[in-house]
Design an enzyme around this catalytic site. Structure first.
Site, PDB file in Angstrom:
ATOM      1  NE  ARG A 163      -2.960  -0.037   3.432  1.00 63.92           N
ATOM      2  CZ  ARG A 163      -4.100  -0.723   3.112  1.00 63.92           C
ATOM      3  NH1 ARG A 163      -5.081   0.056   2.565  1.00 63.92           N
ATOM      4  NH2 ARG A 163      -4.589  -1.943   3.599  1.00 63.92           N
ATOM      5  CB  CYS A 223     -28.870  -3.254  -8.284  1.00 61.96           C
ATOM      6  SG  CYS A 223     -29.300  -2.345  -9.755  1.00 61.96           S
ATOM      7  CE1 TYR A 226      -3.833  -5.287  -0.869  1.00 63.08           C
ATOM      8  CE2 TYR A 226      -3.450  -3.169   0.031  1.00 63.08           C
ATOM      9  CZ  TYR A 226      -2.918  -4.290  -0.066  1.00 63.08           C
ATOM     10  OH  TYR A 226      -1.909  -5.179   0.478  1.00 63.08           O
TER      11      TYR A 226
HETATM   12  N1  LLP Z   1       2.516  -9.277   3.024  1.00 64.68           N
HETATM   13  C1  LLP Z   1       1.798 -10.165   3.479  1.00 64.68           C
HETATM   14  C2  LLP Z   1       1.898 -11.428   3.894  1.00 64.68           C
HETATM   15  C3  LLP Z   1       0.510  -9.484   3.432  1.00 64.68           C
HETATM   16  O1  LLP Z   1      -0.374 -10.296   3.609  1.00 64.68           O
HETATM   17  C4  LLP Z   1       0.194  -8.229   3.020  1.00 64.68           C
HETATM   18  C5  LLP Z   1      -1.143  -7.633   2.735  1.00 64.68           C
HETATM   19  C6  LLP Z   1       1.420  -7.378   2.619  1.00 64.68           C
HETATM   20  C7  LLP Z   1       2.333  -7.746   2.631  1.00 64.68           C
HETATM   21  C8  LLP Z   1       1.234  -5.906   2.215  1.00 64.68           C
HETATM   22  O2  LLP Z   1       0.675  -5.133   3.150  1.00 64.68           O
HETATM   23  P1  LLP Z   1       0.556  -3.620   2.700  1.00 64.68           P
HETATM   24  O3  LLP Z   1       1.944  -3.113   2.835  1.00 64.68           O
HETATM   25  O4  LLP Z   1      -0.214  -3.310   1.549  1.00 64.68           O
HETATM   26  O5  LLP Z   1      -0.167  -2.906   3.948  1.00 64.68           O
HETATM   27  N2  LLP Z   1      -7.452  -5.360   0.710  1.00 64.68           N
HETATM   28  C9  LLP Z   1      -7.063  -4.628   2.017  1.00 64.68           C
HETATM   29  C10 LLP Z   1      -5.787  -4.650   2.325  1.00 64.68           C
HETATM   30  C11 LLP Z   1      -5.476  -6.381   2.424  1.00 64.68           C
HETATM   31  C12 LLP Z   1      -3.982  -6.548   2.947  1.00 64.68           C
HETATM   32  C13 LLP Z   1      -3.638  -7.946   2.731  1.00 64.68           C
HETATM   33  N3  LLP Z   1      -2.275  -8.165   2.984  1.00 64.68           N
HETATM   34  C14 LLP Z   1      -7.668  -3.013   1.555  1.00 64.68           C
HETATM   35  O6  LLP Z   1      -7.901  -2.605   0.821  1.00 64.68           O
HETATM   36  O7  LLP Z   1      -7.166  -2.416   2.738  1.00 64.68           O
END
Ligand code: LLP
Length: 421
Positions: free
Chosen positions: A278, A346, A375
């Site tokens: 992110r 809808c 995401y």
């Molecule tokens: N590594 C692992 C093992 C993970 O499960 C995740 C995210 C990341 C790295 C990356 O995390 P980040 O740096 O992006 O926070 N769909 C959700 C977020 C799901 C995150 C899943 N795992 C949203 O839209 O907020």
């Protein structure tokens, strides 16, 4: 900081007016900035300077191959959670030695494909997975490099759907059992233990949970080394949060996160891996949409836009906030107008924002949802038979469509009518 800003009264991505892209590509569409991706990646490089490290971009946040290639060219590795992501990374030109494979449900088929294609390490999440991986690797005459993802039982203090480091979550191996499972791993013929993995959640807005988890990793490293394991690599996961509003949010900076890593783990002489998604891609993207109708409801005005929950699901799935800004810069002192911003799907859940203070907007006006680079496109679906929307990458004064909008025919013709109908 990002590279979406008003210039000559219209919102630009770097040097390109988003309205020019809209005119060529149509709406809705995602647009990413190369300069912002590059800057965010560089922040992590800077934060970990002095430590041997690899920044593995979490492809789940944005897996377009043009984005992958942009980051890979800067030296990024990739964190993948499915064989599909693995194949995408390879297709984008990322060598196997720079890909780490995470996820609780890798199948034997996935394992074989990654072993044959080349892999930096598997982040193993359970004993059955460990045993299967050993068997598959042995059958191929290989040894699979692994870390065990440990579950440190730490509260990440984030949205419950994206917290992963508590003992009730499905992720990782309980830290209380770690030494026993490492002992089993070391005895398996197809396994080569290389380190430890941890990831406690996403959109963390404080450093304390990281500190708690990383301290546990440091203690475990020492204990495992005493047990005779060669712990030389620590994968610390992703999760650093981003500001979703311009005003009052100030999540920790990568530099402070890096200092924390150095303080808690720097003395161990390990190679550090992190898996940010992110923070690299989130504020490097916007979703541009057009107002279809302005509808007067009972005591509220609805802004009905052509993007919907199938294109950007975060507001309806997590109650997430995305700033919404008009493409035409509002005049200074323009009167605010409050809208419920909704899509055409809808479902009442197809609501992006309630009672959001915007300026006056009318049919045909363009708006941008900010912070949509992570995401966003990756979580899109064709719900309501709405085509997946295009993705565009800007690079200075040029832009390219990096995934086109499919035609209705392409979408519809994927269905197969069985011969009894
Ligand atoms: N590594 C692992 C093992 C993970 O499960 C995740 C995210 C990341 C790295 C990356 O995390 P980040 O740096 O992006 O926070 N769909 C959700 C977020 C799901 C995150 C899943 N795992 C949203 O839209 O907020």
């Amino acid at each position: 900081m990002d590279h979406f800003h008003y210039k000559d009264g219209t919102l630009h991505a770097e040097e390109v007016a988003l309205s020019d892209i809209a005119a060529e590509v149509g709406t809705p569409f995602y647009c990413y900035s190369t300069a912002t991706l590059t800057r965010h990646f560089a922040l992590f490089q800077e934060a970990l300077e002095g430590l041997p490290h690899l920044i593995c971009f979490a492809m789940k946040s944005n897996s377009n191959q043009a984005v992958i290639r942009t980051l890979a060219a800067l030296g990024a590795g990739m964190d993948v959670v499915s064989i599909g992501e693995y194949l995408r990374a390879k297709a984008a030109g990322v060598p196997g030695e720079r890909i780490v494979f995470s996820g609780v449900g890798k199948t034997r088929e996935d394992m074989r494909a990654a072993l044959l294609g080349g892999i930096r390490q598997f982040n193993v999440e359970s004993e059955p997975e460990l045993r299967a991986l050993s068997a598959e690797a042995s059958a191929l005459g290989l040894r699979a490099p692994i870390t065990l993802r440990i579950n440190p039982d730490v509260d990440a203090r984030t949205h419950e759907k994206i917290a992963t480091g508590k003992k009730e979550n499905k992720f990782g191996i309980p830290i209380s059992r770690a030494r026993a499972v490492y002992a089993e791993a070391a005895a398996l013929p197809g396994i080569e233990v290389v380190g430890i993995d941890v990831h406690i959640g996403s959109q963390l807005t404080e450093l304390e949970p990281f500190e708690e988890a990383y301290q546990k990793v440091a203690d475990l490293t020492i204990a495992l080394r005493a047990d005779g394991h060669d712990i030389r690599r620590l994968d610390l996961g992703g999760g650093l949060g981003i500001p979703y509003t311009r005003s009052n949010e100030a999540p920790p900076l990568p530099l402070d996160y890096g200092a924390l890593i150095k303080r808690t783990l720097g003395h161990l002489g390990c190679e550090i891996e992190i898996e940010p998604g992110r923070l690299i891609s989130g504020n490097a993207g916007v979703l541009v949409s057009q107002v279809i109708w302005v509808k007067q409801g009972e005591g509220r005005d609805f802004l009905i836009v052509d993007a919907a929950m199938n294109d950007l699901v975060r507001p309806s799935m997590y109650g997430a906030h995305h700033d919404i800004v008009p493409l035409i810069e509002p005049a200074v002192g323009a009167a605010p107008h409050s809208f419920d911003v909704v899509g055409p799907v809808c479902e009442t859940g197809d609501t992006f924002a309630k009672d959001r203070a915007l300026t006056d907007l009318a049919e045909g006006d363009l708006v941008a949802f900010r912070s949509a680079g992570a995401y966003g496109a990756v979580m899109a679906s064709e719900y309501n038979t709405r085509p997946l929307i295009p993705e565009v990458l800007v690079h200075g004064a040029e832009f390219a469509v990096i995934r086109p909008r499919p035609s209705y025919d392409e979408m519809i013709n994927r269905d197969i009518i069985p011969n009894w109908l």
